[in-house]
Design a protein around this motif. Structure first.
Motif, short mmCIF file in Angstrom:
data_model
loop_
_atom_site.label_atom_id
_atom_site.label_comp_id
_atom_site.label_asym_id
_atom_site.label_seq_id
_atom_site.Cartn_x
_atom_site.Cartn_y
_atom_site.Cartn_z
N PRO A 136 0.81 -1.23 0.00
CA PRO A 136 0.00 0.00 0.00
C PRO A 136 0.84 1.28 0.00
CG PRO A 136 -0.08 -1.06 2.15
CD PRO A 136 0.65 -2.00 1.22
N GLU A 137 2.10 1.20 0.44
CA GLU A 137 2.94 2.39 0.51
C GLU A 137 3.56 2.76 -0.84
OE1 GLU A 137 5.11 -1.22 0.91
OE2 GLU A 137 3.45 -0.52 2.13
N LEU A 138 3.49 1.86 -1.82
CA LEU A 138 4.03 2.15 -3.14
C LEU A 138 2.96 2.79 -4.02
CD1 LEU A 138 6.14 -1.06 -3.89
CD2 LEU A 138 6.96 1.17 -3.12
N SER A 139 3.29 3.92 -4.60
CA SER A 139 2.34 4.59 -5.50
C SER A 139 2.27 3.86 -6.83
CB SER A 139 2.77 6.04 -5.74
OG SER A 139 3.93 6.07 -6.55
N PHE A 140 1.22 4.12 -7.58
CA PHE A 140 1.09 3.53 -8.91
C PHE A 140 2.30 3.92 -9.76
CE2 PHE A 140 -0.34 3.50 -13.31
CZ PHE A 140 -0.83 2.22 -13.41
N GLN A 141 2.74 5.18 -9.65
CA GLN A 141 3.89 5.62 -10.45
C GLN A 141 5.15 4.87 -10.07
OE1 GLN A 141 3.56 7.79 -13.11
NE2 GLN A 141 5.54 6.85 -13.53
N GLN A 142 5.38 4.62 -8.79
CA GLN A 142 6.55 3.85 -8.37
C GLN A 142 6.50 2.44 -8.95
OE1 GLN A 142 5.85 4.73 -4.12
NE2 GLN A 142 8.06 5.12 -4.01
N LEU A 143 5.31 1.86 -8.99
CA LEU A 143 5.15 0.51 -9.53
C LEU A 143 5.40 0.48 -11.03
CD1 LEU A 143 1.99 -0.46 -7.50
CD2 LEU A 143 4.26 -1.51 -7.27
N VAL A 144 4.95 1.53 -11.74
CA VAL A 144 5.15 1.61 -13.19
C VAL A 144 6.62 1.86 -13.51
CG1 VAL A 144 4.67 3.01 -15.24
CG2 VAL A 144 2.80 2.33 -13.74
N ASP A 145 7.30 2.63 -12.67
CA ASP A 145 8.67 3.03 -12.95
C ASP A 145 9.69 1.89 -12.90
OD1 ASP A 145 7.90 5.62 -13.39
OD2 ASP A 145 8.57 6.37 -11.44
N GLN A 146 9.41 0.86 -12.09
CA GLN A 146 10.39 -0.21 -11.95
C GLN A 146 9.76 -1.49 -11.44
OE1 GLN A 146 13.45 1.25 -9.33
NE2 GLN A 146 12.04 1.70 -7.68
N MET A 147 10.42 -2.59 -11.72
CA MET A 147 10.04 -3.88 -11.18
C MET A 147 10.33 -3.87 -9.68
SD MET A 147 11.90 -7.53 -11.93
CE MET A 147 13.35 -7.13 -10.97
N TRP A 148 9.52 -4.62 -8.94
CA TRP A 148 9.72 -4.73 -7.49
C TRP A 148 9.80 -6.18 -7.09
CZ3 TRP A 148 10.46 -0.68 -4.16
CH2 TRP A 148 10.26 0.60 -4.71
N VAL A 149 10.57 -6.46 -6.07
CA VAL A 149 10.58 -7.78 -5.44
C VAL A 149 10.20 -7.56 -3.98
CG1 VAL A 149 11.97 -9.77 -4.75
CG2 VAL A 149 12.36 -8.70 -6.97
N VAL A 150 9.20 -8.33 -3.53
CA VAL A 150 8.74 -8.25 -2.15
C VAL A 150 8.99 -9.61 -1.51
CG1 VAL A 150 6.76 -7.80 -0.63
CG2 VAL A 150 6.95 -6.60 -2.82
N THR A 151 9.71 -9.59 -0.39
CA THR A 151 10.03 -10.83 0.31
C THR A 151 8.87 -11.22 1.22
OG1 THR A 151 11.08 -9.73 2.18
CG2 THR A 151 12.49 -10.23 0.27
N PRO A 152 8.82 -12.48 1.64
CA PRO A 152 7.74 -12.91 2.54
C PRO A 152 7.68 -12.11 3.84
CG PRO A 152 8.82 -14.83 1.61
CD PRO A 152 9.63 -13.62 1.20
#
Length: 144
Positions: A59-75
């Protein structure tokens, strides 16, 4: 590359795995994620940034941050974006260990982040899909 799309494990199928969040509407991103899937040895799950579950997961990542780069989220909730995600994966995936020395040279992460950003900004043109002069597509606008 084969025209056959690889099966990308869903986080519900692999709840203990790291989750790769990527732009599921991007041809360039799809090719890179399919390449990553071939290298991941079943250690990753995948979720398009356009999936509603991403807002619950990050929830803390904005749509723009998500569009700008790939993300990896750990368990355990750690998040790595862009070049930092690549650096993290170079330690996590045995088939990427050859990248580890390059991505861990002290003082070079600003350079790798800059390179990642430049490629990411041009990914629609690289994949033969240019939206408009500014590189903006309707599909890259937040859902209303």
């Amino acid at each position: 590359m084969s025209s056959k799309t690889l099966h990308l494990p869903d986080p519900q199928e692999s709840p203990a795995d790291d989750i790769v969040i990527w732009d599921g509407h991007c041809n360039f991103c799809r090719a890179q994620v399919e390449r990553l899937r071939r290298l991941d040895s079943g250690r990753l799950a995948y979720l398009s940034l356009h999936d509603d579950r991403v807002a619950e997961l990050c929830p803390e990542l904005s749509f723009q941050q998500l569009v700008d780069q790939m993300w990896v989220v750990t368990p355990d909730g750690k998040q790595f974006g862009g070049a930092d995600a690549g650096r993290y994966l170079s330690r996590k995936l045995p088939k990427l260990w050859w990248l580890m020395p390059l991505l861990h040279i002290p003082g070079l992460m600003p350079f790798w982040r800059w390179i990642y950003r430049k490629v990411a900004e041009r990914r629609y043109r690289i994949a033969g899909k240019s939206c408009d002069e500014a590189g903006t597509c309707e599909l890259h606008q937040p859902k209303k």
